[in-house]
Motif scaffolding. Sequence first.
Motif, short mmCIF file in Angstrom:
data_model
loop_
_atom_site.label_atom_id
_atom_site.label_comp_id
_atom_site.label_asym_id
_atom_site.label_seq_id
_atom_site.Cartn_x
_atom_site.Cartn_y
_atom_site.Cartn_z
N GLY A 5 -4.70 -1.49 -2.53
CA GLY A 5 -3.32 -1.03 -2.69
C GLY A 5 -2.83 -1.30 -4.09
N PHE A 6 -1.56 -1.69 -4.24
CA PHE A 6 -0.94 -1.93 -5.54
C PHE A 6 -0.77 -3.43 -5.74
N ILE A 7 -1.25 -3.91 -6.89
CA ILE A 7 -1.21 -5.34 -7.18
C ILE A 7 -0.70 -5.57 -8.60
N PHE A 50 0.82 -1.21 0.00
CA PHE A 50 0.00 0.00 0.00
C PHE A 50 0.86 1.26 0.00
N LEU A 51 2.12 1.13 0.33
CA LEU A 51 2.97 2.30 0.55
C LEU A 51 4.06 2.40 -0.51
N VAL A 52 4.16 3.57 -1.13
CA VAL A 52 5.20 3.82 -2.13
C VAL A 52 6.48 4.24 -1.39
N PRO A 53 7.65 3.62 -1.67
CA PRO A 53 7.84 2.50 -2.61
C PRO A 53 7.32 1.20 -2.04
N PHE A 54 6.73 0.38 -2.90
CA PHE A 54 6.13 -0.86 -2.46
C PHE A 54 6.87 -2.04 -3.08
N ILE A 55 6.64 -3.21 -2.53
CA ILE A 55 7.31 -4.42 -2.99
C ILE A 55 6.24 -5.43 -3.38
N LEU A 78 3.47 -7.63 -18.03
CA LEU A 78 3.07 -7.34 -16.66
C LEU A 78 2.74 -5.86 -16.52
N CYS A 79 1.78 -5.57 -15.68
CA CYS A 79 1.43 -4.19 -15.37
C CYS A 79 1.13 -4.12 -13.88
N LEU A 80 0.77 -2.97 -13.40
CA LEU A 80 0.35 -2.81 -12.01
C LEU A 80 -1.04 -2.18 -11.99
N LEU A 81 -1.78 -2.47 -10.95
CA LEU A 81 -3.11 -1.92 -10.73
C LEU A 81 -3.17 -1.40 -9.30
N SER A 82 -3.99 -0.38 -9.07
CA SER A 82 -4.12 0.10 -7.68
C SER A 82 -5.51 0.66 -7.44
N ASN A 83 -5.93 0.58 -6.17
CA ASN A 83 -7.09 1.34 -5.72
C ASN A 83 -7.01 1.52 -4.21
#
Length: 262
Positions: free
Chosen positions: A249-251, A113-118, A240-245
């Motif tokens: 968080g970021f998935i 959920f937190l930038v930078p995220f892993i 691959l891409c990333l999604l967030s809400n």
Amino acid sequence: MSAQSFQIISTLRYDPHLPDVVGQRGLNAYPDPLISPYYLLPYHQDRLRNAARDFNWSNASKLLDKDLAQFARYLDTSIPHKGRCWRVRLVLDHSGSFKVETQPAARIDLENFLVPFIINPTSTPWRVYVDTGFTTPSPFTTHKTTAREVYAAARARAGITSLQDTAEVLLVNSNGELMEGSITTPYFRRRDQAGRDGPEWITPPLSSGGNAGTSRRYALSEGFCTEQVMTATDLIDGELCLLSNGVRGFILGRIVLRGNKA
């Protein structure tokens, strides 16, 4: 559409573990001076306020003009159990009536959920499809409201039948530009860190018609990504891409183009 026929909404995560994780990470740039259990709370308050202003709902701004601490205390009265995780849906109508709806939420690794995220590279990516129809940008795609027909139609065309499906569909405007996901903001890896300046990830600009999401704002403010127009033809099957809400968080996601739908 009349003002009486829709409400402005914003959905976020309440997680009692969030303040501890923020503290452990030492993230001075995390945009909540209260470090509250509400994920990106100031951005959700801003989002509702901006939508009310754009829809000219003058009576709807009174609660939203409270300071952040007052706003958080108001939300606290609707949390059934402070020690559990909740999906919190904020609903505002044109008259200024404000409702807080809660549903239980599963524990999620808050590192994402937190930038930078892993992102765990072994996690199973969401399937990410491209809509076969076009969506016309409007205030109802810029702001999040209960007028969700265009999103429901896109999900139906992609064969996504439940919010529990680990699948997403990307909306496309009549120019072929990617707007956003039906429930997430997408990010695409398009820059080589070694060879070019700036973030390596991009997200569609609001000028393409997508939603001014809270996690999107967070990613941009932290320099994780930059805005760039993307078209459906720019996508590569299997990339691959990333999604967030504001709830998940970021998935991780993976593009699935037509003809390869799994």
